[in-house]
Design a protein around this motif. Structure first.
Motif, PDB file in Angstrom:
ATOM      1  N   SER A  49       2.704  21.838 -35.388  1.00  0.00           N
ATOM      2  CA  SER A  49       3.148  23.109 -35.964  1.00  0.00           C
ATOM      3  C   SER A  49       3.703  22.866 -37.360  1.00  0.00           C
ATOM      4  CB  SER A  49       4.218  23.729 -35.073  1.00  0.00           C
ATOM      5  OG  SER A  49       5.373  22.895 -35.051  1.00  0.00           O
ATOM      6  N   GLU A  50       3.846  23.943 -38.106  1.00  0.00           N
ATOM      7  CA  GLU A  50       4.435  23.835 -39.447  1.00  0.00           C
ATOM      8  C   GLU A  50       5.857  23.299 -39.349  1.00  0.00           C
ATOM      9  OE1 GLU A  50       4.451  23.526 -43.288  1.00  0.00           O
ATOM     10  OE2 GLU A  50       2.691  24.425 -42.299  1.00  0.00           O
ATOM     11  N   GLU A  51       6.551  23.655 -38.239  1.00  0.00           N
ATOM     12  CA  GLU A  51       7.923  23.177 -38.058  1.00  0.00           C
ATOM     13  C   GLU A  51       7.945  21.660 -37.865  1.00  0.00           C
ATOM     14  OE1 GLU A  51       7.685  27.374 -37.434  1.00  0.00           O
ATOM     15  OE2 GLU A  51       6.600  25.716 -36.447  1.00  0.00           O
ATOM     16  N   ARG A  52       7.009  21.128 -37.070  1.00  0.00           N
ATOM     17  CA  ARG A  52       6.962  19.678 -36.863  1.00  0.00           C
ATOM     18  C   ARG A  52       6.629  18.954 -38.162  1.00  0.00           C
ATOM     19  NH1 ARG A  52       6.981  17.442 -31.831  1.00  0.00           N
ATOM     20  NH2 ARG A  52       5.828  15.618 -32.600  1.00  0.00           N
ATOM     21  N   ILE A  53       5.722  19.530 -38.937  1.00  0.00           N
ATOM     22  CA  ILE A  53       5.354  18.899 -40.214  1.00  0.00           C
ATOM     23  C   ILE A  53       6.555  18.925 -41.163  1.00  0.00           C
ATOM     24  CG2 ILE A  53       3.851  19.056 -42.238  1.00  0.00           C
ATOM     25  CD1 ILE A  53       1.698  20.231 -40.368  1.00  0.00           C
ATOM     26  N   LEU A  72      -2.927  17.135 -39.858  1.00  0.00           N
ATOM     27  CA  LEU A  72      -1.920  17.296 -38.816  1.00  0.00           C
ATOM     28  C   LEU A  72      -1.969  18.690 -38.197  1.00  0.00           C
ATOM     29  CD1 LEU A  72       1.099  15.479 -40.515  1.00  0.00           C
ATOM     30  CD2 LEU A  72      -0.279  14.637 -38.584  1.00  0.00           C
ATOM     31  N   LYS A  73      -2.367  19.670 -38.985  1.00  0.00           N
ATOM     32  CA  LYS A  73      -2.448  21.036 -38.458  1.00  0.00           C
ATOM     33  C   LYS A  73      -3.561  21.177 -37.427  1.00  0.00           C
ATOM     34  CE  LYS A  73      -0.714  23.222 -42.697  1.00  0.00           C
ATOM     35  NZ  LYS A  73      -1.065  24.119 -43.829  1.00  0.00           N
ATOM     36  N   VAL A  74      -4.518  20.218 -37.435  1.00  0.00           N
ATOM     37  CA  VAL A  74      -5.614  20.236 -36.464  1.00  0.00           C
ATOM     38  C   VAL A  74      -5.365  19.240 -35.339  1.00  0.00           C
ATOM     39  CG1 VAL A  74      -8.100  19.837 -36.149  1.00  0.00           C
ATOM     40  CG2 VAL A  74      -7.266  20.994 -38.212  1.00  0.00           C
ATOM     41  N   SER A  75      -4.813  18.070 -35.687  1.00  0.00           N
ATOM     42  CA  SER A  75      -4.562  17.032 -34.674  1.00  0.00           C
ATOM     43  C   SER A  75      -3.361  16.206 -35.115  1.00  0.00           C
ATOM     44  CB  SER A  75      -5.789  16.128 -34.505  1.00  0.00           C
ATOM     45  OG  SER A  75      -5.524  15.104 -33.564  1.00  0.00           O
ATOM     46  N   ASP A  76      -2.360  16.138 -34.269  1.00  0.00           N
ATOM     47  CA  ASP A  76      -1.129  15.407 -34.599  1.00  0.00           C
ATOM     48  C   ASP A  76      -1.289  13.930 -34.202  1.00  0.00           C
ATOM     49  OD1 ASP A  76       1.378  14.773 -35.383  1.00  0.00           O
ATOM     50  OD2 ASP A  76       2.438  15.988 -33.889  1.00  0.00           O
ATOM     51  N   GLY A  77      -2.186  13.247 -34.922  1.00  0.00           N
ATOM     52  CA  GLY A  77      -2.510  11.854 -34.643  1.00  0.00           C
ATOM     53  C   GLY A  77      -3.979  11.715 -34.304  1.00  0.00           C
ATOM     54  N   TRP A  78      -4.443  10.454 -34.104  1.00  0.00           N
ATOM     55  CA  TRP A  78      -5.873  10.233 -33.857  1.00  0.00           C
ATOM     56  C   TRP A  78      -6.091   8.891 -33.160  1.00  0.00           C
ATOM     57  CZ3 TRP A  78      -9.618  13.546 -33.758  1.00  0.00           C
ATOM     58  CH2 TRP A  78     -10.950  13.113 -33.779  1.00  0.00           C
TER      59      TRP A  78
END
Length: 650
Positions: A49-53, A72-78
Motif C-alpha cells: 500500500s502507499e502507507e507501507r511504501i 512495490l505497488k504491484v508486488s512487495d518483493g520478488w
C-alpha cells in the motif's frame, strides 16, 4: 529513455511468473513457497500500500526511486530474480547495507595511493547502498542513492564474488529486473535431459526475430540484424549467438567470438572452424586443450579437423577455398594479394560476393578466408562493413558504395611515421618489365634462390636465421619482400635494413637492371642511429646511368641526373629530413610511375628472399668478424678454429 513510471509492471511480472512455472519439471521436489508460487503462477507477493511504501521511506530517510516504488505497488518483493537471487526485498526487508558484508574494507584494500574520487566512491558503495538481496547465492544487490539520474532513478549494482568481475551497473530498478528476466531465460534455455522444452510467447517472439534478422543480414541490413540478434542472445536463444558472431568477426570484433551452436555443425565447419582456430593460434599462451571447450558436442572427426586446421594456420599453409564463381574469385584475389595488390584483391572478392552461396540457412557470409595467411590481411573494419552491406545468398537489397582503397599509389607514404615509430630507414629496388618471381635471379647469388612462402616481415626474420650458419660483420644480405609496384614494375623491399656504410656500399642497380631499368633507393633521413643519409641509383641495360648519395652532410653524385631528381633541390639547405624525404619520394614516383603497396608491406604477407650482399668484401687491412654456428656436430677438441675460418676473421 524509458518512462519507468508508465511501465506495465503487472503484465511483465505475470508473464515472467508463468514462464517460470511452466519451466519446472513435473515431480521435482521443491520448497513449500516455490510450490505455492508454481500453482499460483505468481513469483511475487501482495502489493504494498502507499502507507507501507511511505513507512519504509520514513524508516530509511529517503524517498524510493520511481521504478522501485511502482514495482512495490504491484508486488512487495520478488522470488527468483534471475538465477542467483532467490528472494528480493520489499518494504519490510530493504535496508541500508552499511558495510554489513565487510566488502567496503575489501574493495578499499585494492585502492592505491593514486586512486581518484570515482574509484573511492565505488568502494564506498558498500557503506551507502540500499540492500535488496534477502536470499541469494552469494550475490549482492544494492541501489545507490548517490548514482541518481534526472528522473530520480537510482542505479542498481550487482556483485558476486564467484564471478571475479567488478560490480555490474544497471541504470535503474526497472532495467535491473529486465536484466534478471533475461538471465532467467538464458539459464532456462540450456535445458538438461528430462526437463521440459522451454517455450513460451517470449521465446517464440524472439525466435521469429532471429529468423527475420538472418534474412536482414543476407539482404545487407546487418546493423538492424545484429541489434535484434544481440537482444535474442541476451535471452539465450539458440542460433542468435552463432549468427551474430559471424557479423562480429567480419567487423574485426574477435574477442569472445565462438560461433556457438554452429561451429560444431558439420555443414558449417569448413567456414567457421578456420576463424575460430586462427583466433586461438593468435594467442600462443593458450593451452591447445582449451580449444575443445568451444567444440562441446562435436564428434571426433570434427575435433580432428579443428586441430588439423590449427596446425595449418600456425604453419602458414592454410588455404581457403570456396565453391562456384565466388571460389574462382577467391583464387584470383589470392594471386593479386600475394604480389601486393590488396586493393585489387579486395575488389575481386567484393564483385563476387553477390554470387556467394551459403553452406546452409544459418551461414551469413564467407568467413574462412579471414584465416588464410594471404587473404586474411585484406580485412579491415570498413571492408567488413562493405561485405556485410552487400546482398548475398539469394537475397536482394541495395548495393553499398565501395570502400576507399588502402594504397595511396605512390612512394611518399614511406616518409610518414608508422604507428610504432620503427620505420626510420628502409631500402627498395624497382625493376621494370619483369615479374616479381624473377627478382631473386637478379638480386641473389646463384640461380637456386627461390621465394619463400608469403609471410609477414616479422615471421620472415624469425625464420630466416634457422637455416643460416654464418654471420659476418662485412656481409649485408637483405631479406626483402617482393611484389608488383604498379603497371610494368616489380619491387623488392626491406623495411629494417642494416646500418648504411657509404664506404663499402655497392648498389644492386646494375645487376637488377640487366636488359631493363632498375631503381635503387635507400633512405635513412629519419634514422635514430648515426647521421641522416639517402641514396638513389638508376641503371639501364646492366649499367649504372646516374646516382647520388647524401651522407655526412655532403652530396656525392655521378652521371647525368634528371632535373626532377637533382639532389641539390632537396639537400641544399635541408632543415627537415622528413620533408626532404617526402619530396624525394614524390619525385621518384613522378619520374618512374612506380609505387609501393602500403597495406601489403605493413599489414600483409608477401614472398621474401635473401639478396646478395649490399656491401663489397673487405680489403686488405680491414677487420671484420665472422660467427659460424655448429649445430649437431662436435667442436674441435682444442677449441680452436675450424678449417673454414678465414684468416681475415677477427
Amino acid at each position: 529513455m524509458t518512462d519507468t513510471t508508465a511501465f506495465d509492471w503487472r503484465s511483465f511480472l505475470l508473464r515472467w511468473s508463468g514462464e517460470w512455472a511452466d519451466s519446472l519439471p513435473d515431480g521435482e521436489a521443491r520448497g513449500g513457497d516455490d510450490e505455492a508460487a508454481r500453482q499460483a503462477r505468481w513469483l511475487g507477493f501482495p502489493p504494498a500500500s502507499e502507507e507501507r511504501i511511505a513507512a519504509v521511506e520514513e524508516r530509511l530517510g529517503r524517498r524510493m526511486p520511481p521504478s522501485y516504488r511502482e514495482f512495490l505497488k504491484v508486488s512487495d518483493g520478488w522470488r527468483h530474480a534471475g538465477g542467483f537471487v532467490w528472494l528480493l526485498a520489499g518494504t519490510e526487508d530493504a535496508h541500508w547495507h552499511d558495510n554489513e558484508s565487510g566488502l567496503a574494507d575489501v574493495f578499499e584494500e585494492y585502492l592505491d595511493e593514486d586512486a581518484g574520487p570515482e574509484e573511492r566512491r565505488e568502494a564506498d558503495l558498500w557503506r551507502r547502498g540500499l540492500q535488496l538481496d534477502v536470499e541469494s547465492d552469494a550475490t549482492h544487490v544494492l541501489m545507490d542513492p548517490e548514482d541518481v539520474d534526472e528522473d530520480g532513478e537510482w542505479a542498481v549494482y550487482t556483485w558476486a564474488s564467484w564471478r571475479a568481475a567488478p560490480p555490474e551497473r544497471h541504470a535503474n530498478f526497472l532495467e535491473f529486473m529486465r536484466d534478471m528476466h533475461r538471465e532467467f531465460h538464458s539459464l532456462r534455455a540450456r535445458r538438461s535431459d528430462g526437463e521440459p522444452v522451454f517455450a513460451n510467447d517470449t521465446t517464440r517472439k524472439l525466435d521469429a526475430q532471429v529468423e527475420e534478422a538472418r534474412l536482414e543480414a543476407l539482404r545487407g541490413d546487418w546493423e538492424r540484424a545484429v541489434k535484434a540478434l544481440d537482444e535474442a542472445k541476451a535471452y539465450g536463444r539458440p542460433r542468435a549467438a552463432g549468427l551474430g558472431d559471424q557479423v562480429r568477426r567480419l567487423l574485426g570484433q574477435t574477442p569472445r567470438v565462438y560461433f556457438d551452436g554452429l561451429v560444431t555443425d558439420p555443414r558449417y565447419a569448413r567456414e567457421l572452424l578456420p576463424p575460430l582456430v586462427a583466433e586461438h593460434a593468435a594467442h600462443s599462451y593458450r593451452d591447445d586443450s582449451t580449444l575443445t571447450f568451444h567444440l562441446r558436442g562435436a564428434d571426433d572427426d570434427l575435433v580432428a579437423l579443428a586441430y588439423a586446421t590449427l596446425d595449418q594456420v600456425r604453419s602458414g599453409t592454410y588455404r581457403y577455398t570456396a565453391a562456384g564463381p565466388f571460389g574462382e574469385a577467391v583464387e584470383r584475389a589470392r594471386e593479386l594479394a600475394r604480389w601486393g595488390d590488396t586493393d585489387g584483391a579486395w575488389r575481386t572478392l567484393m564483385n563476387a560476393v553477390p554470387l556467394w552461396e551459403p553452406l546452409g540457412p544459418d551461414h551469413l557470409a564467407p568467413l574462412g578466408w579471414v584465416a588464410d595467411p594471404v587473404l586474411g590481411p585484406l580485412l579491415t573494419p570498413e571492408r567488413g562493413r562493405e561485405l556485410l552491406s552487400t546482398p548475398r545468398g539469394g537475397q536482394a537489397g541495395g548495393t553499398p558504395g565501395p570502400t576507399a582503397g588502402l594504397d595511396p599509389g605512390d612512394l611518399a607514404w614511406l616518409a610518414e611515421p608508422d604507428p610504432g615509430g620503427h620505420r626510420t630507414s628502409y631500402r627498395f629496388v624497382l625493376v621494370e618489365g619483369v615479374e616479381p618471381e624473377e627478382l631473386p635471379g637478379r638480386l641473389a647469388d646463384g640461380d637456386g634462390t627461390v621465394l619463400n612462402e608469403p609471410m609477414t616481415f616479422w615471421e620472415a626474420r624469425r625464420r630466416s636465421p634457422h637455416h643460416q650458419r654464418e654471420f659476418s660483420s662485412y656481409d649485408d644480405r637483405a631479406l626483402m619482400a617482393v611484389g608488383r609496384a604498379g603497371t610494368g614494375w616489380s619491387f623488392a623491399f626491406d623495411g629494417d635494413p642494416a646500418p648504411f656504410d657509404r664506404r663499402r656500399f655497392v648498389s644492386p642497380a646494375a645487376a637488377a637492371g640487366a636488359g631493363t631499368r632498375a631503381v635503387v633507393v635507400w633512405s635513412g633521413l629519419r634514422t635514430w642511429h648515426g647521421e641522416p643519409f639517402f641514396h638513389l641509383s638508376v641503371a639501364e641495360d646492366g649499367a649504372e646511368q646516374y646516382a647520388f648519395t647524401y651522407a655526412d652532410g655532403e652530396i656525392r653524385q655521378s652521371g647525368e641526373i634528371p632535373r626532377a631528381l637533382d639532389p641539390s633541390r632537396f639537400f641544399g639547405d635541408m632543415k627537415d629530413g622528413a620533408e626532404a624525404e617526402r619530396s624525394l619520394l614524390e619525385a621518384v614516383t613522378g619520374q618512374f610511375g612506380a609505387h609501393l603497396p602500403r597495406h601489403a608491406i605493413v599489414n600483409g604477407r608477401l614472398h621474401t628472399f635473401a639478396t646478395r650482399s649490399w656491401t663489397r668484401p673487405p680489403r686488405d687491412g680491414e677487420t671484420y668478424t665472422v660467427i659460424r654456428m655448429h649445430r649437431g656436430g662436435p667442436l674441435p677438441a682444442d677449441g680452436g678454429r675450424t678449417e673454414d675460418e678465414g684468416p681475415g676473421s677477427g
